[in-house]
Design an enzyme around this catalytic site. Structure first.
Site, PDB file in Angstrom:
ATOM      1  N   VAL A 175      68.895  14.232  47.767  1.00 51.13           N
ATOM      2  CA  VAL A 175      67.619  14.077  48.461  1.00 51.13           C
ATOM      3  C   VAL A 175      67.545  12.632  48.945  1.00 51.13           C
ATOM      4  CG1 VAL A 175      65.106  14.220  48.382  1.00 51.13           C
ATOM      5  CG2 VAL A 175      66.476  15.734  46.947  1.00 51.13           C
ATOM      6  N   GLU A 176      67.304  12.451  50.238  1.00 48.33           N
ATOM      7  CA  GLU A 176      67.141  11.111  50.789  1.00 48.33           C
ATOM      8  C   GLU A 176      65.655  10.759  50.791  1.00 48.33           C
ATOM      9  OE1 GLU A 176      70.661  10.524  53.982  1.00 48.33           O
ATOM     10  OE2 GLU A 176      69.227  12.086  54.496  1.00 48.33           O
ATOM     11  N   VAL A 177      65.283   9.745  50.033  1.00 51.89           N
ATOM     12  CA  VAL A 177      63.903   9.275  49.995  1.00 51.89           C
ATOM     13  C   VAL A 177      63.806   8.093  50.948  1.00 51.89           C
ATOM     14  CG1 VAL A 177      62.110   8.233  48.559  1.00 51.89           C
ATOM     15  CG2 VAL A 177      63.527  10.078  47.646  1.00 51.89           C
ATOM     16  N   ALA A 214      72.959  10.481  55.418  1.00 55.99           N
ATOM     17  CA  ALA A 214      73.926  11.577  55.311  1.00 55.99           C
ATOM     18  C   ALA A 214      74.114  12.304  56.644  1.00 55.99           C
ATOM     19  CB  ALA A 214      73.493  12.559  54.229  1.00 55.99           C
TER      20      ALA A 214
END
Length: 342
Positions: A175-177, A214
């Protein structure tokens, strides 16, 4: 599980939203899901049913659904009950039309889709206006930074950020925060802790950037892949094999930086050695890559599609998806037993 988060709202039940619902339920959270499209609830329940065996040891799914899952056509009245909001707006015209009415959106030129700024702006305005103070609002946006759609939020835009998963979220850990410049650091910390407590592997993107990290890495690889295929250098089938039977296997165990270090020995000295040893050659490759970059011209796109079709028409899709998920779960299980592999 982060103690303060017990009830989650999932806004939008497309593929990503349904996968989020599955994950949250499997971790014992109460989920209030909403999507105005006809048949969305039934589709969501089917998705959870199909995903459940791979993510939960609890065989009594029906009890979980009856106790922890609620689907509502209008979520606004329920937002005061939730401790975390995961927005995953669906991408079709009917949904956006219904949302325009449901959320009393004033803009009659509302565009379709989750990556449309006008759509996001109005949806975020509603969520921000109705959520309890301090509740994090995370968007599953795959490339549009949150600063682009918080302009109408007058309550607390500092609790809005990106929580971008990789599909399917109930299986892929990343998960990219991505906070915007005005995001409260506590909101970013809360999101990171929450995702980590779910068993995810969250990463913090320090500055907003189109496409985040990503997807940009994927885009760079895809562009070169499209170029090689459209130039007739390699078939689409062999291109895929070049990744799945080569670097893709290594990247699942060690990312590019660690892989580079291993290629030169170990540690920072190994990384430095590789850069010094292969740097000049790589620069030459990069010049050729720039010269032959896939340019998205009509001619190149036609060639790419023709070559891709020769491979994709041979794929047994139902078997591929089932076997992919099975092998992925085995890989994740094996990685969990190897703490040095991150």
């Amino acid at each position: 599980m982060a103690q303060q988060i017990q009830t989650v709202a999932v806004i939008g039940c497309g593929v990503i939203g349904m996968s989020w619902v599955s994950l949250f339920l499997s971790r014992g959270l109460k989920v209030i899901a909403s999507d105005p499209v006809e048949g969305a609830e039934a589709a969501c329940r089917r998705y959870v049913h199909d995903a459940w065996p791979s993510i939960s040891k609890d065989k009594d799914l029906e009890q979980t659904l009856s106790g922890n899952f609620e689907f509502v056509p209008d979520v606004t009245a329920r937002l005061q009950e939730v401790d975390f909001i995961q927005e995953a707006s669906p991408n079709n015209a009917n949904t956006c039309s219904v949302l325009r009415s449901q959320y009393e959106c004033a803009n009659s030129t509302l565009q379709n889709g989750p990556e449309r700024i006008e759509f996001k702006e109005e949806l975020m305005q509603v969520l921000d206006r109705n959520a309890r103070p301090g509740v994090v609002i995370a968007s599953s946006s795959s490339g549009l930074p949150s600063s682009k759609f918080i302009g109408r939020c007058q309550n607390d835009p500092s609790r809005i950020l990106i929580g971008h998963p990789f599909n399917p979220p109930h299986l892929i850990p990343l998960v990219e925060v991505v906070p915007h410049a005005g995001t409260n650091p506590q909101s970013a910390s809360t999101a990171l802790e929450f995702y980590k407590a779910l068993g995810k592997r969250p990463i913090l993107i320090r500055h907003e950037f189109p496409g985040f990290v990503a997807n940009r890495l994927q885009a760079a690889i895809n562009n070169e892949a499209y170029s090689l295929i459209s130039r007739g250098i390699v078939s689409a089938e062999d291109l895929d094999a070049a990744i799945t039977s080569g670097p893709g296997l290594r990247w699942a165990l060690s990312g590019p930086i660690v892989t580079n270090a291993l290629g030169g020995g170990q540690g920072s000295s190994g990384f430095n050695s590789r850069i010094e040893r292969l740097g000049p050659a790589i620069r030459g490759w990069e010049e050729d890559i720039r010269e032959h970059r896939f340019d998205w011209s009509d001619e190149k796109v036609v060639l790419l599609k023709e070559e891709a079709a020769k491979w994709l028409e041979k794929v047994k899709w139902s078997e591929l998806v089932e076997q992919r998920d099975t092998v992925l779960l085995d890989l994740l299980s094996a990685k969990a037993k190897a703490p040095s592999i991150v």
